[in-house]
Design a protein around this motif. Structure first.
Motif, PDB file in Angstrom:
ATOM      1  N   ALA A  30       0.814  -1.227   0.000  1.00  0.00           N
ATOM      2  CA  ALA A  30       0.000   0.000   0.000  1.00  0.00           C
ATOM      3  C   ALA A  30       0.843   1.271   0.000  1.00  0.00           C
ATOM      4  O   ALA A  30       0.295   2.355  -0.123  1.00  0.00           O
ATOM      5  CB  ALA A  30      -0.920   0.001   1.221  1.00  0.00           C
ATOM      6  N   ILE A  40       0.467   6.596   1.455  1.00  0.00           N
ATOM      7  CA  ILE A  40      -0.295   5.365   1.727  1.00  0.00           C
ATOM      8  C   ILE A  40      -1.511   5.333   0.810  1.00  0.00           C
ATOM      9  O   ILE A  40      -2.270   6.302   0.761  1.00  0.00           O
ATOM     10  CB  ILE A  40      -0.746   5.306   3.200  1.00  0.00           C
ATOM     11  N   CYS A  48      -2.615  -2.441   9.581  1.00  0.00           N
ATOM     12  CA  CYS A  48      -1.983  -3.486  10.395  1.00  0.00           C
ATOM     13  C   CYS A  48      -0.926  -2.920  11.342  1.00  0.00           C
ATOM     14  O   CYS A  48      -0.548  -3.563  12.317  1.00  0.00           O
ATOM     15  CB  CYS A  48      -1.353  -4.546   9.500  1.00  0.00           C
ATOM     16  N   GLY A  49      -0.404  -1.754  11.031  1.00  0.00           N
ATOM     17  CA  GLY A  49       0.593  -1.119  11.904  1.00  0.00           C
ATOM     18  C   GLY A  49       2.022  -1.548  11.622  1.00  0.00           C
ATOM     19  O   GLY A  49       2.958  -1.095  12.284  1.00  0.00           O
TER      20      GLY A  49
HETATM   21  S1  SF4 Z   1      -0.699   0.037   8.209  1.00  0.00           S
HETATM   22 FE1  SF4 Z   1      -0.104  -1.925   7.268  1.00  0.00          FE
HETATM   23  S2  SF4 Z   1      -1.258  -2.009   5.347  1.00  0.00           S
HETATM   24 FE2  SF4 Z   1      -1.323   0.152   6.042  1.00  0.00          FE
HETATM   25  S3  SF4 Z   1       0.407   1.115   4.996  1.00  0.00           S
HETATM   26 FE3  SF4 Z   1       1.158   0.453   7.018  1.00  0.00          FE
HETATM   27  S4  SF4 Z   1       2.040  -1.586   6.625  1.00  0.00           S
HETATM   28 FE4  SF4 Z   1       0.745  -1.099   4.862  1.00  0.00          FE
END
Ligand code: SF4
Ligand code: SF4
Length: 447
Positions: A30, A40, A48-49
């Motif tokens: 992403a 993003i 997901c973090g």
């Molecule tokens: S939170 Fe997870 S899915 Fe979203 S940009 Fe970060 S790594 Fe990628």
């Protein structure tokens, strides 16, 4: 109607150095780095973090609600996650921690761990009925649910079609408040969260009075509880959860509470993807259940937790030993849960398939072939220097008109060399008009 996207994982552009560390860890590809800053893609992010953990410059962060938000409601209820208990060491009983939450201003508390153990009994019924395709995949972790929806759409039929422990706890807590005479608008339900995926899940349900009104990070609550350590009292009567629900804080806890046939407990988003690939290929049909959590170690590994996950696990195991007696759910309690429709999953699973190149099959096939051709020209290093995580993702971005082939520095170098060779050749070309004749004399046309 297109679903409204909102995310709790955000970027602080000032801090981003465009180093590309994050792009390779993102499970849904992403992130892109353009113009020296990460971006993003909202369509792909599953909150997901992982990028928060990876960024060396702390440019990614998770948003949650302030504690002051509870002041907007006459009757506010705290729903502490099982992982919340795991943040505290010896001496902090569950009674004391729940008392601490009341001291912070909440009118009531309801343990998500109790919601988990009630839900576990319902899951067992589903497993015994054998109506759903094996293996059934837990839907407790919202990042995992979104991963399945986005990247493994064929597995949405395997997801457990019940609400999460949080959803179950919220319904029970809300109906208890309604029974006390509060109106739906007066009740505010707040989750004490270990992760941004839950924040996003909650924000996407805002306005739904059956649900949850906010998520406050554990990292905000933890120091406030620590500061009142001396004051904490071990009150009785409000703590009901036992080992069965407390164990859900860490990977393996869910399966322990079910104890039905063969199962796998997988944690960490990249390992979850490997297991999902095997389920997709039909290699794990011998399993009845798949417990999957996006964070390493389970919820105790969430980016909004404060305790080292290994030490948090020690705390969970201690609490499991201490609260070893499960309070069975009585018949009349089951009746009440049925009346409350406590297990119903409000939001259906949606197979989105972000990887689809085009809605039209023929066009998608053409685009796929173009991608393969572009890939032949790219170096195949997956270095991320172009700002896309892999050569394939750059090729896809080119086809989606979001990038150019020469974003690849290797391809750019080749093109520049080609160009300089052409320039060199051109520079060595002498116009016909200036060529020497056989005697070595310069000839000029017309002379
Ligand atoms: S939170 Fe997870 S899915 Fe979203 S940009 Fe970060 S790594 Fe990628
Ligand atoms: S890891 Fe990603 S967000 Fe962090 S500085 Fe590097 S490019 Fe920016």
């Amino acid at each position: 109607m297109k679903e409204k996207l909102c995310h709790s994982v955000l970027l602080d552009e000032e801090k981003c150095k465009g180093c590309t560390h994050c792009i390779r860890r993102c499970p849904t590809e992403a992130i892109r780095v353009k113009g020296g800053k990460a971006r993003i893609d909202e369509e792909r992010c599953i909150d997901c973090g992982e990028c928060i953990r990876t960024c060396p410059n702390h440019a990614k962060y998770a948003q949650s609600d302030p504690l002051e938000a509870i002041g907007h409601y006459r009757y506010s209820i705290a729903l502490p996650a099982p992982a919340f208990y795991a943040q505290f060491s010896t001496g902090f009983t569950l009674g004391k921690l729940l008392y601490g939450l009341l001291e912070l201003g909440f009118s009531d508390v309801y343990e998500v761990a109790r919601g988990a153990e009630i839900l576990a009994e319902e899951i067992k019924k589903i497993l015994r009925s054998g109506h759903l395709p094996p293996p059934l995949i837990s839907s407790a972790c919202p990042a995992v649910v979104r991963l399945a929806e986005e990247k493994f759409p064929s597995l949405t039929g395997n997801l457990l079609p019940l609400d999460s422990p949080l959803g179950v706890a919220a319904r029970i807590a809300r109906s208890r408040a309604l029974e006390k005479g509060f109106s739906p608008e007066e009740i505010g339900v707040f989750f004490i969260t270990p992760c941004p995926a839950k924040v996003t899940e909650i924000r996407q349900s805002v306005g739904d009075l059956e649900r949850i009104d906010g998520a406050i990070s554990m990292a905000k609550i933890y120091p406030l509880i620590i500061n009142m350590t001396e004051k904490l009292q071990d009150i009785s009567g409000i703590q009901r959860a036992s080992w069965k629900g407390i164990g859900w804080a860490r990977s393996g806890g869910e399966q322990e509470s079910l104890d039905e046939g063969e199962y796998v407990a997988v944690d960490g988003i990249h390992d979850v993807m490997s297991v999902f690939e095997k389920i997709e290929m039909g290699e794990l049909n011998n399993l009845v259940y798949c417990e999957a959590q996006a964070c390493v170690g389970g919820c105790i590994g969430g980016v909004l937790a404060v305790q080292n996950p290994f030490l948090a696990k020690v705390n969970v195991n201690r609490l499991i030993r201490k609260y070893s007696v499960f309070q069975a759910i009585e018949e009349k309690e089951w009746d009440k849960l049925a009346r409350q429709d406590a297990f119903r999953r409000k939001k259906p699973f949606i197979a989105r398939d972000i990887l689809k190149l085009d809605q039209d099959y023929k066009r998608a096939l053409e685009k796929y072939q173009i991608i393969e051709k572009i890939l032949d020209r790219l170096p195949g290093l997956d270095c991320g220097a172009c700002g896309s995580p892999t050569c394939r993702s750059l090729a896809e971005d080119v086809v989606r008109e979001k990038a150019q082939e020469i974003d690849c520095p290797f391809l750019l170098r080749e093109k520049m060399l080609e160009l300089s060779r052409e320039i060199f050749d051109l520079a060595n070309k002498i116009p016909q008009t200036m060529k020497n004749d056989e005697r070595g004399k310069k000839t000029i046309e017309g002379s």
